[in-house]
Enzyme design. Structure first.
Site, PDB file in Angstrom:
ATOM      1  N   ARG A  14       5.336 -12.537  -3.465  1.00  0.00           N
ATOM      2  CA  ARG A  14       4.940 -10.872  -3.014  1.00  0.00           C
ATOM      3  C   ARG A  14       6.368 -10.237  -3.055  1.00  0.00           C
ATOM      4  NH1 ARG A  14       6.255  -7.919   1.310  1.00  0.00           N
ATOM      5  NH2 ARG A  14       4.742  -6.466   2.310  1.00  0.00           N
ATOM      6  N   ALA A  51       0.861  -1.183  -0.022  1.00  0.00           N
ATOM      7  CA  ALA A  51      -0.071   0.236  -0.071  1.00  0.00           C
ATOM      8  C   ALA A  51       0.787   1.238   0.090  1.00  0.00           C
ATOM      9  CB  ALA A  51      -1.002   0.173   1.283  1.00  0.00           C
ATOM     10  N   ASP A  60      -3.802  -3.011   4.774  1.00  0.00           N
ATOM     11  CA  ASP A  60      -4.133  -4.271   6.096  1.00  0.00           C
ATOM     12  C   ASP A  60      -4.574  -3.203   7.312  1.00  0.00           C
ATOM     13  OD1 ASP A  60      -4.280  -6.296   4.572  1.00  0.00           O
ATOM     14  OD2 ASP A  60      -2.582  -7.344   5.695  1.00  0.00           O
ATOM     15  N   TYR A  86      -0.125 -22.430  -6.434  1.00  0.00           N
ATOM     16  CA  TYR A  86      -0.318 -21.720  -7.707  1.00  0.00           C
ATOM     17  C   TYR A  86       1.423 -21.565  -7.992  1.00  0.00           C
ATOM     18  CZ  TYR A  86      -0.597 -17.838  -4.617  1.00  0.00           C
ATOM     19  OH  TYR A  86      -0.508 -16.940  -3.568  1.00  0.00           O
TER      20      TYR A  86
HETATM   21  C1  FAD Z   1      -1.777 -16.639   3.693  1.00  0.00           C
HETATM   22  C2  FAD Z   1      -2.118 -15.247   2.910  1.00  0.00           C
HETATM   23  C3  FAD Z   1      -2.141 -15.477   1.553  1.00  0.00           C
HETATM   24  C4  FAD Z   1      -2.400 -14.302   0.756  1.00  0.00           C
HETATM   25  N1  FAD Z   1      -2.807 -14.240  -0.300  1.00  0.00           N
HETATM   26  C5  FAD Z   1      -3.078 -12.988  -1.029  1.00  0.00           C
HETATM   27  C6  FAD Z   1      -3.480 -13.179  -2.523  1.00  0.00           C
HETATM   28  O1  FAD Z   1      -3.441 -14.233  -3.081  1.00  0.00           O
HETATM   29  N2  FAD Z   1      -3.629 -11.870  -3.222  1.00  0.00           N
HETATM   30  C7  FAD Z   1      -3.705 -10.594  -2.487  1.00  0.00           C
HETATM   31  O2  FAD Z   1      -4.094  -9.716  -2.933  1.00  0.00           O
HETATM   32  N3  FAD Z   1      -3.476 -10.679  -1.010  1.00  0.00           N
HETATM   33  C8  FAD Z   1      -3.087 -11.964  -0.345  1.00  0.00           C
HETATM   34  N4  FAD Z   1      -2.988 -11.973   1.045  1.00  0.00           N
HETATM   35  C9  FAD Z   1      -2.807 -10.526   1.673  1.00  0.00           C
HETATM   36  C10 FAD Z   1      -1.787  -9.575   1.202  1.00  0.00           C
HETATM   37  O3  FAD Z   1      -0.353 -10.166   1.645  1.00  0.00           O
HETATM   38  C11 FAD Z   1      -1.877  -8.351   2.262  1.00  0.00           C
HETATM   39  O4  FAD Z   1      -3.286  -7.952   2.427  1.00  0.00           O
HETATM   40  C12 FAD Z   1      -0.869  -7.319   1.773  1.00  0.00           C
HETATM   41  O5  FAD Z   1       0.327  -7.525   1.805  1.00  0.00           O
HETATM   42  C13 FAD Z   1      -1.111  -6.038   2.711  1.00  0.00           C
HETATM   43  O6  FAD Z   1      -0.452  -4.673   2.254  1.00  0.00           O
HETATM   44  P1  FAD Z   1      -0.083  -3.620   3.069  1.00  0.00           P
HETATM   45  O7  FAD Z   1       0.773  -2.821   2.268  1.00  0.00           O
HETATM   46  O8  FAD Z   1      -1.303  -2.872   3.738  1.00  0.00           O
HETATM   47  O9  FAD Z   1       0.609  -4.197   4.395  1.00  0.00           O
HETATM   48  P2  FAD Z   1       2.311  -4.875   4.326  1.00  0.00           P
HETATM   49  O10 FAD Z   1       2.528  -5.509   3.065  1.00  0.00           O
HETATM   50  O11 FAD Z   1       2.202  -5.980   5.805  1.00  0.00           O
HETATM   51  O12 FAD Z   1       3.355  -3.816   4.712  1.00  0.00           O
HETATM   52  C14 FAD Z   1       3.159  -2.962   5.945  1.00  0.00           C
HETATM   53  C15 FAD Z   1       4.480  -2.410   5.834  1.00  0.00           C
HETATM   54  O13 FAD Z   1       4.709  -1.569   7.034  1.00  0.00           O
HETATM   55  C16 FAD Z   1       5.829  -1.411   7.683  1.00  0.00           C
HETATM   56  N5  FAD Z   1       5.756  -1.127   9.255  1.00  0.00           N
HETATM   57  C17 FAD Z   1       4.981  -1.888  10.105  1.00  0.00           C
HETATM   58  N6  FAD Z   1       4.789  -1.311  11.212  1.00  0.00           N
HETATM   59  C18 FAD Z   1       5.796  -0.011  11.213  1.00  0.00           C
HETATM   60  C19 FAD Z   1       5.953   1.038  11.865  1.00  0.00           C
HETATM   61  N7  FAD Z   1       5.788   0.852  13.313  1.00  0.00           N
HETATM   62  N8  FAD Z   1       6.620   2.156  11.348  1.00  0.00           N
HETATM   63  C20 FAD Z   1       7.123   1.778  10.012  1.00  0.00           C
HETATM   64  N9  FAD Z   1       6.768   0.881   9.256  1.00  0.00           N
HETATM   65  C21 FAD Z   1       6.105   0.138   9.808  1.00  0.00           C
HETATM   66  C22 FAD Z   1       6.015  -3.147   7.627  1.00  0.00           C
HETATM   67  O14 FAD Z   1       7.629  -3.360   7.814  1.00  0.00           O
HETATM   68  C23 FAD Z   1       5.645  -3.179   6.106  1.00  0.00           C
HETATM   69  O15 FAD Z   1       6.758  -3.057   5.301  1.00  0.00           O
HETATM   70  C24 FAD Z   1      -2.520 -13.173   1.515  1.00  0.00           C
HETATM   71  C25 FAD Z   1      -2.458 -12.811   3.004  1.00  0.00           C
HETATM   72  C26 FAD Z   1      -1.952 -14.378   3.645  1.00  0.00           C
HETATM   73  C27 FAD Z   1      -1.623 -13.975   5.261  1.00  0.00           C
END
Ligand code: FAD
Length: 386
Positions: A104, A15, A287, A214
């Site tokens: 990922r 994100a 997330d 996959y």
């Molecule tokens: C088993 C499983 C299978 C999945 N399969 C799929 C799929 O097939 N397709 C799909 O679309 N989604 C899938 N997902 C979901 C997907 O992986 C997540 O929804 C997605 O990665 C969320 O992205 P994000 O950027 O919100 O969070 P994240 O990718 O978790 O990134 C958050 C970032 O914030 C950083 N951070 C955390 N705390 C702090 C802090 N205090 N200060 C500064 N930085 C911080 C972290 O280090 C990280 O880099 C799956 C999830 C799981 C568990």
């Protein structure tokens, strides 16, 4: 919002990186803060549906990503007990946008490389958000960076893209994400030879559990995810236990060949979690705003969609409050609809017999095109950025 309003994005995951790129594309400078000292190859496989890939395309990165991924044409549902096909759900879009499976880390690397090429994005690794304090004209964010070092940064708006354990959400006093009672076991199977990997996306369904496989890394490896009740026991190899007598030989072979099983307890944030915080000086995306179980493979897709919509709202509206009001009005109904789809898949995938037999019979009566039409609302979404 004026171009001078400083925007601080917390978290350089899917994100955060996508938001920084989307804002930069519209002429905005962004400061991006990431807790990790380096963005390493974290995570496992991902499916990315056309709605997600239209955002990647709008950022000009689809060819680069596609070169690292495998294109899927359908998701095949099978019975775990005898490998019999239950249904084939085509995932081809009308505008030709692909449906991909990939690692990922490959998505994160493509986004990160693009961020590093954009001088208006200022990436600060090794900055962990610890506290936020609203100010009359913005928000102050305090990061720990190293053993004793702390820095405080002033911004007009803070975006929490810091994942399921969001520090921004905690700092604003929100309830933590809660366990769903399910655990995703993830592992990889190395291809024995070129072309030996999973040919497409397959989900094997059983009572209270399912397995999805996959190809990733351009087909050189197969990503395997097994979702079971968190209380389910491990087998002797350290992987999830699937009763031998109820597991088809092809699936048993795949599970036996899988290496590096890692359990990930699945968490979700409350559906009513507010996205707009600190009197509209902060907002949650990805997330951090709406973690949900991966039964519809949409978490990363929604994170990409959020980034595209938020960037558009921030550059088009006069103030953070107006931008965030438009963002929430655009996103909440869609995110709630995906959450309902997740709950539906969770129920239907894990049905015990005899209900599973009724499910299989009902699915057998449906033409693949009609099953695909059920998901058109989800996959046909296009970002405002194009
Ligand atoms: C088993 C499983 C299978 C999945 N399969 C799929 C799929 O097939 N397709 C799909 O679309 N989604 C899938 N997902 C979901 C997907 O992986 C997540 O929804 C997605 O990665 C969320 O992205 P994000 O950027 O919100 O969070 P994240 O990718 O978790 O990134 C958050 C970032 O914030 C950083 N951070 C955390 N705390 C702090 C802090 N205090 N200060 C500064 N930085 C911080 C972290 O280090 C990280 O880099 C799956 C999830 C799981 C568990």
């Amino acid at each position: 919002m004026t171009p001078e309003t400083p925007i601080a994005v917390v978290g350089a995951g899917i994100a955060g990186l996508a938001l920084a790129l989307a804002l930069e594309k519209r002429g905005r400078a962004v400061r991006l803060f990431e807790a990790a000292p380096a963005l390493s190859a974290l995570g496992a496989g991902l499916q990315l549906s056309p709605n997600a890939l239209r955002v990647v395309d709008a950022l000009g990165l689809l060819p680069e990503l596609e070169a690292l991924a495998s294109r899927a044409h359908a998701v095949t549902l099978r019975r775990a007990s005898d490998d019999r096909a239950i249904a084939r759900v085509p995932v081809i879009s009308t505008d030709g946008t692909p449906y991909l499976s990939l690692h990922r880390a490959d998505l994160q690397r493509v986004l990160l490389r693009a961020v590093e090429r954009r001088p208006r994005i200022d990436l600060h690794l090794g900055h962990r958000l610890e506290a936020v304090r609203p100010r009359p004209d913005g928000i102050a964010l305090t990061f720990s960076c190293g053993t004793d070092a702390r820095v405080t940064v002033e911004a007009g708006l803070a975006v929490g893209a810091d994942g399921v354990h969001s520090a921004l959400a905690s700092a604003a006093g929100l309830q933590d994400a809660a366990p769903t009672g399910r655990t995703a076991w993830r592992a990889m199977v190395e291809a024995r030879s070129q072309g030996d990997g999973a040919p497409g996306i397959t989900a094997w369904l059983a009572a209270n559990r399912h397995v999805v496989a996959y190809p990733v890394s351009g087909g050189m490896r197969t990503n395997v995810v097994a979702i079971l009740p968190s209380a389910a026991r491990e087998d002797r190899s350290g992987g999830p236990a699937f009763p031998k007598s109820k597991t088809a030989p092809r699936l048993a072979d795949l599970l036996a060949r899988a290496d590096g099983w890692t359990p990930w307890p699945i968490l979700q944030t409350p559906a009513q979690r507010p996205y707009r915080l600190c009197e509209d000086r902060a907002v949650l995306i990805g997330d951090a705003g709406h973690a949900m179980a991966p039964f519809a493979a949409q978490g990363a897709a929604l994170a990409l969609e959020d980034a595209a919509v938020l960037a558009d709202c921030l550059v088009s509206e006069a103030s953070p409050a107006e931008a965030l009001a438009r963002y929430e009005a655009a996103r909440r109904p869609r995110i709630d609809a995906v959450r309902r789809r997740v709950a539906f898949h969770r129920r239907v995938y894990h049905l015990p017999a005899p209900l599973s037999l009724a499910r299989d019979a009902a699915l057998a009566l449906r033409a693949p095109a009609s099953l695909a039409a059920d998901l058109a609302w989800l996959y046909d979404w296009a970002p405002p950025l194009r």
